[in-house]
Write an enzyme that holds these catalytic residues in place. Sequence first.
Site, short mmCIF file in Angstrom:
data_model
loop_
_atom_site.label_atom_id
_atom_site.label_comp_id
_atom_site.label_asym_id
_atom_site.label_seq_id
_atom_site.Cartn_x
_atom_site.Cartn_y
_atom_site.Cartn_z
N ASN A 10 100.06 16.01 69.59
CA ASN A 10 99.85 14.56 69.61
C ASN A 10 98.36 14.33 69.43
O ASN A 10 97.58 14.57 70.35
CB ASN A 10 100.34 13.98 70.95
CG ASN A 10 99.96 12.52 71.09
OD1 ASN A 10 99.65 11.84 70.11
ND2 ASN A 10 99.97 12.03 72.32
N LYS A 12 96.79 11.59 69.10
CA LYS A 12 96.30 10.32 69.66
C LYS A 12 95.44 9.61 68.59
O LYS A 12 95.75 9.71 67.41
CB LYS A 12 95.54 10.57 70.96
CG LYS A 12 96.35 11.47 71.91
CD LYS A 12 95.79 11.54 73.29
CE LYS A 12 96.59 12.56 74.08
NZ LYS A 12 96.45 12.44 75.50
N HIS A 95 105.05 7.08 75.30
CA HIS A 95 103.99 7.97 75.83
C HIS A 95 103.29 7.24 76.98
O HIS A 95 103.14 6.02 76.96
CB HIS A 95 103.00 8.30 74.70
CG HIS A 95 102.01 9.33 75.10
ND1 HIS A 95 100.88 9.03 75.84
CD2 HIS A 95 101.98 10.67 74.90
CE1 HIS A 95 100.20 10.14 76.07
NE2 HIS A 95 100.85 11.15 75.51
N GLU A 97 100.30 6.85 77.76
CA GLU A 97 99.16 5.98 77.37
C GLU A 97 99.66 4.64 76.84
O GLU A 97 99.02 3.61 77.03
CB GLU A 97 98.27 6.71 76.35
CG GLU A 97 97.43 7.77 77.06
CD GLU A 97 97.01 8.94 76.19
OE1 GLU A 97 97.08 8.86 74.95
OE2 GLU A 97 96.60 9.97 76.78
N GLU A 167 106.24 14.44 81.02
CA GLU A 167 104.78 14.49 81.05
C GLU A 167 104.27 13.82 82.32
O GLU A 167 104.14 12.59 82.35
CB GLU A 167 104.21 13.75 79.84
CG GLU A 167 104.59 14.35 78.51
CD GLU A 167 103.51 14.07 77.49
OE1 GLU A 167 102.89 15.04 77.03
OE2 GLU A 167 103.27 12.90 77.16
N GLY A 173 95.60 14.98 79.93
CA GLY A 173 94.18 14.86 79.63
C GLY A 173 93.28 15.12 80.83
O GLY A 173 92.09 14.82 80.80
N SER A 213 98.09 18.82 79.66
CA SER A 213 97.03 19.84 79.67
C SER A 213 97.52 21.24 79.27
O SER A 213 97.05 22.24 79.81
CB SER A 213 96.34 19.88 81.04
OG SER A 213 95.73 18.64 81.31
C1 PEP Z 1 99.74 14.17 75.51
O1 PEP Z 1 99.00 13.50 74.82
O2 PEP Z 1 100.96 13.97 75.48
C2 PEP Z 1 99.17 15.20 76.38
C3 PEP Z 1 99.96 15.93 77.10
O3 PEP Z 1 97.80 15.34 76.37
P1 PEP Z 1 96.95 16.59 76.93
O4 PEP Z 1 97.61 17.83 76.39
O5 PEP Z 1 95.58 16.39 76.41
O6 PEP Z 1 97.04 16.55 78.42
#
Ligand code: PEP
Length: 261
Positions: A10, A12, A95, A97, A167, A173, A213
């Site tokens: 992803n 972003k 998601h 975010e 998630e 992040g 992460s």
């Molecule tokens: C994501 O954007 O879904 C995500 C898990 O980000 P990160 O791997 O940076 O934590």
Amino acid sequence: MRNNKYIVGNWKMNKTAVEARQFIVGLAPKIKQSESHILLAVPFTALQSSVEAAKGTSLRIGAQNVSEHSPGPYTGEVSAGMVRDTGATFTLIGHSERRHLFHESSVAINEKLKCAWAAGLQPLLCVGETLTEKQANKTEETIARQLTEALAGITKEQVASLLIAYEPVWAIGTGLVATVDQATEVHRFCRHEMAKLYGKEHAAQQPILYGGSVNGTNAAGLLHHKEIDGVLVGNASLTVDSFSSIVNYQNLQLQKIASAH
Ligand code: PEP
């Protein structure tokens, strides 16, 4: 449907159309041996160039979001049909975010799922609890609510192509990754909820990915667990080296074993 792992990047709000093409050209030779499903969720403006660059490879390109509306007077929105028209084959929906920074409601997420299916896009629905919900022992309550509300009115036929990503918001992040035990406990709970909604047979086939992460160091531990059907990767999907090391997680494990002897 659960035989091969899903490795989903992803990006972003990162990468121009040209940068996307360069990334995919660099990635292609490094993922040739992989038997996993490899997907990249790219910005709308990079969809076309990514789809073109990915031709002839096993890489699938998708969006990070779609509008909950059909085409019409919705300035600044991008419909699921427009995404599909670029050659993209999937989209992230809900998601964290989108839910938290852009206040996406469960009603909107439900509509987005319906639009994705209507346009022929495979949706990857993201669910997960915040740190406050986790500390209040509300992880299961949150996940159950998110699944039930997102899937209201969704048929068994539609849900057959659904991907789910667990998630935990506190892991996205932040560098904090859920342990394999924490992730698998919630995956089992998701499967249990999907069985309540669509029956045991569907639930047994439902791919459930982990996100939060994930990187080249922790990916193998997560992906070797049979309850974890794949990973959704943010930061570590931004460079060819880190993303390809996750795709080739089996090699990493072998290297570790070799260097320990
Ligand atoms: C994501 O954007 O879904 C995500 C898990 O980000 P990160 O791997 O940076 O934590």
